[in-house]
Design a protein around this motif. Structure first.
Motif, PDB file in Angstrom:
ATOM      1  N   PHE A  89       0.829  -1.212   0.000  1.00  0.00           N
ATOM      2  CA  PHE A  89       0.000   0.000   0.000  1.00  0.00           C
ATOM      3  C   PHE A  89       0.861   1.259   0.000  1.00  0.00           C
ATOM      4  CE2 PHE A  89      -1.923   3.389   2.584  1.00  0.00           C
ATOM      5  CZ  PHE A  89      -3.008   3.703   1.773  1.00  0.00           C
ATOM      6  N   LEU A  90       1.917   1.270   0.806  1.00  0.00           N
ATOM      7  CA  LEU A  90       2.766   2.461   0.904  1.00  0.00           C
ATOM      8  C   LEU A  90       3.489   2.738  -0.407  1.00  0.00           C
ATOM      9  CD1 LEU A  90       4.319   1.951   4.465  1.00  0.00           C
ATOM     10  CD2 LEU A  90       2.412   3.443   3.795  1.00  0.00           C
TER      11      LEU A  90
ATOM     12  N   MET B  95       2.568   1.728  -3.422  1.00  0.00           N
ATOM     13  CA  MET B  95       1.574   2.113  -4.425  1.00  0.00           C
ATOM     14  C   MET B  95       1.133   3.561  -4.235  1.00  0.00           C
ATOM     15  SD  MET B  95       1.173  -0.352  -6.537  1.00  0.00           S
ATOM     16  CE  MET B  95      -0.365   0.060  -7.363  1.00  0.00           C
ATOM     17  N   THR B  96       1.008   3.972  -2.974  1.00  0.00           N
ATOM     18  CA  THR B  96       0.654   5.376  -2.701  1.00  0.00           C
ATOM     19  C   THR B  96       1.743   6.308  -3.186  1.00  0.00           C
ATOM     20  OG1 THR B  96      -0.632   4.742  -0.754  1.00  0.00           O
ATOM     21  CG2 THR B  96       0.077   7.040  -0.898  1.00  0.00           C
ATOM     22  N   ALA B  97       3.002   5.938  -2.905  1.00  0.00           N
ATOM     23  CA  ALA B  97       4.124   6.749  -3.385  1.00  0.00           C
ATOM     24  C   ALA B  97       4.145   6.791  -4.908  1.00  0.00           C
ATOM     25  CB  ALA B  97       5.440   6.182  -2.854  1.00  0.00           C
TER      26      ALA B  97
ATOM     27  N   TYR C 296       1.530   6.486  -6.910  1.00  0.00           N
ATOM     28  CA  TYR C 296       0.435   7.352  -7.364  1.00  0.00           C
ATOM     29  C   TYR C 296       0.837   8.824  -7.283  1.00  0.00           C
ATOM     30  CZ  TYR C 296      -3.838  10.072  -7.177  1.00  0.00           C
ATOM     31  OH  TYR C 296      -4.797  11.039  -7.395  1.00  0.00           O
ATOM     32  N   LEU C 297       1.454   9.209  -6.179  1.00  0.00           N
ATOM     33  CA  LEU C 297       1.868  10.604  -6.011  1.00  0.00           C
ATOM     34  C   LEU C 297       2.934  10.982  -7.035  1.00  0.00           C
ATOM     35  CD1 LEU C 297       2.047  10.867  -2.110  1.00  0.00           C
ATOM     36  CD2 LEU C 297       0.304  11.830  -3.621  1.00  0.00           C
TER      37      LEU C 297
END
Length: 433
Positions: A319-320, A322-324, A326-327
């Motif tokens: 999750f972390l 993938m979040t990075a 996306y940003l």
């Protein structure tokens, strides 16, 4: 003398061992110079690239040009004799016969500046909200004008600010018509569902017209040094970029996305006018495919990283990462698409440039969002000012000659009622403006 001023003169000479094609590319990259102007620079006629600078500045300027592979001369402005001459002198140019030649044209880069502050804009913002609520939305037309006038008026180029000239009454009339149309659509849909579907179809057919009219309204009410902008796009062009190219992109599973993006930018720029002067655009499909190709590599890299991190170390890392990712992708497109648009735009012999950094864009947007949430929305004025200030600081114009002498006729007025229909339905949100 310590107050001696110099001018930098270029006659098209390249440094030893440097091909002219390489020198052209280096100079174009250094100054963001349009292709047509590059041809003039290397025509062999003397061009004044900079004037009125001291010896230290002149030496630095000449040094930068030498690093780019070209030889320029620094000449005292009190005499025609060059300080250093790497080539034999040329015969004097007959200025009466060379009116269209680049002789005497100075090239310099001028950055945009935004002078507004969050504290100053907060006063305008909060009053706009309160009056809009008290008047049940009627004041929103005046609020829009006040907001735009603030941001336009605090955006400066070459010592002059931009102007927003729209009439609140014209905007209010357009919004009233749009509101009435929305009410009628809602009633018809409730009473006659099939007729409602027909109205949706008619709205889709009308959307390209509304987009063009909305862009024209936005342009015609924007001005710089009392000269208005204009937009002359057509229904057919808007239909292609809004419907045809997106559908083709969908059917090709995204393979035509770079071409669709390029044509959207081309539509936006080449139909813009400053007075009667038309903007031009030099972007290529290859440039956009490279840009989207890098985005794809970014997606793959974070996707693999997320899978490995989650499988080898801990699932939460998926999750972390993938979040990075996306940003990172969000910042890449936020900065990159603007840079692509601006870096290929030209206004006659003048060029434009944008150097937005993806990381900086992500930081501004994320920090603005967090601070806005923590302050229950009160940070919004500071958030808008931070973004406007950064965007302006990373945007510049490559000016050829004196901008004061660049004269364009004022564009024709437009019908505000029709234009605001487009804005009332948020048609402008489909376009990268």
């Amino acid at each position: 003398m310590s107050d001696q001023q110099y001018k930098i003169v270029f006659e098209g000479h390249t440094a030893d061992g440097v091909e002219e094609a390489t020198a052209r590319a280096n100079v174009q990259s250094l100054f963001r110079i349009p292709e047509a102007r590059i041809n003039q620079l290397f025509s062999g006629q003397p061009v004044v690239m900079k004037s009125g600078i001291n010896r230290v500045q002149a030496e630095k300027y000449v040094s930068r040009l030498r690093e780019a592979g070209v030889i320029a001369e620094m000449i005292p402005m009190t005499t025609r004799a060059p300080v250093s001459s790497g080539q034999p002198p040329r015969p004097p140019v007959n200025r009466a016969d060379q009116a269209s030649e680049p002789d005497g044209t100075e090239i310099h880069t001028s950055g945009f500046r935004f002078h507004g502050t969050g504290k100053e804009y907060f006063g305008i913002w909060i009053v706009n909200i309160l009056l809009t609520v008290v008047t049940l939305g009627i004041y929103s037309a005046w609020a829009k004008v006040r907001n735009n006038q603030y941001f336009y008026g605090n955006t400066e180029l070459e010592g002059a600010s931009f102007q927003y000239l729209a009439s609140p009454i014209a905007i209010l009339k357009g919004r009233i018509v749009a509101f009435v149309a929305l009410v009628i659509y809602t009633l018809i849909t409730e009473l006659f569902p099939i007729a409602g579907l027909l109205l949706v179809l008619l709205l889709l057919i009308a959307m390209p017209w509304m987009v063009v009219r909305g862009l024209k309204f936005h342009a015609i009410n924007s001005a710089y040094r009392n000269i208005r902008f204009d937009f002359q796009g057509t229904y057919g062009q808007a239909f292609m970029v809004l419907f045809v190219w997106p559908v083709l992109t969908l059917f090709t599973l995204g393979l035509l996305a770079p071409m669709a993006a390029r044509r959207m930018h081309k539509f936006m720029v080449e139909n813009a006018r400053y007075g009667t002067a038309a903007f031009s655009w030099t972007g290529t499909d290859g440039t956009y495919y490279r840009f989207f190709g890098k985005a794809l590599l970014l997606i793959l890299a974070f996707g693999v990283g997320a899978a490995v991190a989650g499988g080898v170390i801990h699932p939460i890392l998926t999750f972390l990462v993938m979040t990075a990712g996306y940003l990172a992708l969000f910042g890449y497109f936020q900065a990159g698409m603007t840079n692509l648009l601006m870096n290929h735009a030209e206004l006659q012999s003048h060029g434009f440039g944008s150097e937005l950094a993806p990381g900086r864009m992500v930081w501004l947007i994320v920090s603005n969002s967090i601070l806005t949430a923590l302050t229950l929305g009160l940070f919004i004025p500071w958030a808008k000012v931070r973004l406007a200030s950064y965007r302006a600081s990373q945007t510049h114009m490559a000016i050829h000659g004196n901008l004061d002498n660049f004269v364009a006729a004022e564009a024709q007025h437009t019908n505000a009622l029709g234009d605001e229909m487009g804005e009332a339905f948020d048609v402008g949100s489909f376009l990268p403006v």
